[in-house]
Design an enzyme around this catalytic site. Sequence first.
Site, short mmCIF file in Angstrom:
data_model
loop_
_atom_site.label_atom_id
_atom_site.label_comp_id
_atom_site.label_asym_id
_atom_site.label_seq_id
_atom_site.Cartn_x
_atom_site.Cartn_y
_atom_site.Cartn_z
N GLN A 38 38.56 -40.28 39.62
CA GLN A 38 38.24 -41.64 40.69
C GLN A 38 38.33 -41.85 38.41
O GLN A 38 38.95 -41.61 37.68
CB GLN A 38 36.83 -41.82 40.92
CG GLN A 38 35.40 -40.81 40.03
CD GLN A 38 35.05 -40.36 40.96
OE1 GLN A 38 34.91 -40.90 41.52
NE2 GLN A 38 34.04 -39.58 40.65
N HIS A 69 16.29 -43.10 41.21
CA HIS A 69 16.16 -41.50 41.48
C HIS A 69 14.45 -41.31 41.98
O HIS A 69 14.67 -39.97 42.94
CB HIS A 69 16.34 -41.16 39.96
CG HIS A 69 17.79 -40.71 40.01
ND1 HIS A 69 18.61 -41.85 38.93
CD2 HIS A 69 18.73 -40.99 40.58
CE1 HIS A 69 19.84 -41.97 38.65
NE2 HIS A 69 20.35 -41.53 39.82
N GLY A 146 31.46 -31.23 47.88
CA GLY A 146 30.05 -30.82 48.28
C GLY A 146 30.67 -30.80 49.84
O GLY A 146 29.16 -29.52 50.61
N ASP A 163 23.88 -37.64 46.88
CA ASP A 163 23.40 -38.55 45.69
C ASP A 163 25.14 -38.94 45.64
O ASP A 163 25.52 -38.23 45.06
CB ASP A 163 22.64 -38.34 44.42
CG ASP A 163 23.03 -38.97 43.64
OD1 ASP A 163 22.90 -40.56 43.71
OD2 ASP A 163 22.43 -39.02 42.06
N1 AAT Z 1 22.71 -41.56 40.96
C1 AAT Z 1 23.51 -42.03 41.00
C2 AAT Z 1 25.14 -42.39 40.88
C3 AAT Z 1 25.91 -42.01 41.85
S1 AAT Z 1 26.75 -41.20 41.98
C4 AAT Z 1 27.42 -40.62 42.80
C5 AAT Z 1 28.66 -38.89 42.41
O1 AAT Z 1 29.02 -38.47 43.63
C6 AAT Z 1 29.06 -39.25 41.64
O2 AAT Z 1 29.22 -38.21 40.29
C7 AAT Z 1 30.65 -38.73 42.25
O3 AAT Z 1 31.66 -37.63 41.46
C8 AAT Z 1 29.47 -37.91 43.01
N2 AAT Z 1 30.52 -37.50 44.67
C9 AAT Z 1 31.79 -38.43 45.00
N3 AAT Z 1 31.83 -37.44 46.18
C10 AAT Z 1 31.87 -36.46 46.67
C11 AAT Z 1 31.98 -35.03 46.91
N4 AAT Z 1 32.50 -35.30 47.68
N5 AAT Z 1 31.24 -33.79 46.42
C12 AAT Z 1 30.29 -34.00 45.33
N6 AAT Z 1 30.13 -34.91 44.85
C13 AAT Z 1 30.78 -36.21 45.27
C14 AAT Z 1 25.32 -42.73 43.12
C15 AAT Z 1 26.59 -43.94 43.37
C16 AAT Z 1 25.57 -45.11 44.63
C17 AAT Z 1 26.48 -46.15 45.15
C18 AAT Z 1 26.16 -46.88 45.44
N7 AAT Z 1 26.36 -48.53 46.21
#
Ligand code: AAT
Length: 290
Positions: A38, A69, A146, A163
Amino acid sequence: MTEAPKGRWIVETLYEKEGFTCAFRADKVFHEENTAEQNLVIFENALFGRMMALDGITQVTERDEFIYHEMMTHVPILAHGRVRRVLIIGGGDGGILREVLRHKKVDKVTMVEIDPAVTDFCKKQLPKISDGAFDDPRLDLVFADGAKFVEETTEKYDVIIVDSTDPIGPGEVLFRESFYRAASGVLTPGGVIVTQNGVPFMQGSELKATMEKFRRLFKEATCYLATIPTYVGGPMAMGWGTDDATLTSLPLEEIERRFAEEGFATRYYTPEVHKAAFALPRYVLDCVAP
Ligand code: AAT
């Protein structure tokens, strides 16, 4: 109209197609790159402090991250009451990890993040979010998808915290029924899964879709709410799935007792807020119930 202050504006893309946006002025850009997964940008904003956007969508800001959080973490862990093992899916900035590790009874945390660049640059440019959590010996940090992880692991967890980004790009798989089913299979009996489920005023169909899937998989499928200013458009829904339907009706005194026993301070979470967060306005209930 007054002229906007000069500087580069980072424009939120989440609702652009629907004709709505908001923008954050980047007073300084610390890092920007197209990772394997991304577009990532970490910058300074006068109101929200340092913040990170992925694919043009605000993920985390220093100023309001505590709300998200704390609520994603303390509500399921304290409601469950006997949590020793936690699985975090996503959460590359380390904010959920920081809050989970405050629970003394938690002895193992597995965090599965798809994008190592998020963790790497958050550690360097947003160190206040993880606050040293990545060095805790209870952590097992895995860089993987994940959805794939929950299909393959043989481990079990008392709480799963998803998350994730929104259901666009790499986060899309984390909103599929196949992921929720595999996740339910790695929960211990009476375990809880919570999910980042968007702002229902803006993204009601997203919450509705998750709740339909949760109803097929869990005895209790609902959500709870918290208002995070940079996730614009009203309160955010956190999806809640468990086979223990008593967890959402715990007496306030019991939540207070468990929180006091942990002995840490919070800035948003209180036992009263925990209980009240499950009170849903009609338009949200309409997404949760058939
Ligand atoms: N702590 C609040 C921040 C987030 S970030 C969400 C994270 O999910 C990112 O680091 C991204 O790289 C990770 N992510 C995305 N897809 C996957 C996946 N398939 N497996 C594991 N990790 C993943 C949340 C923000 C919320 C925004 C709301 N609008």
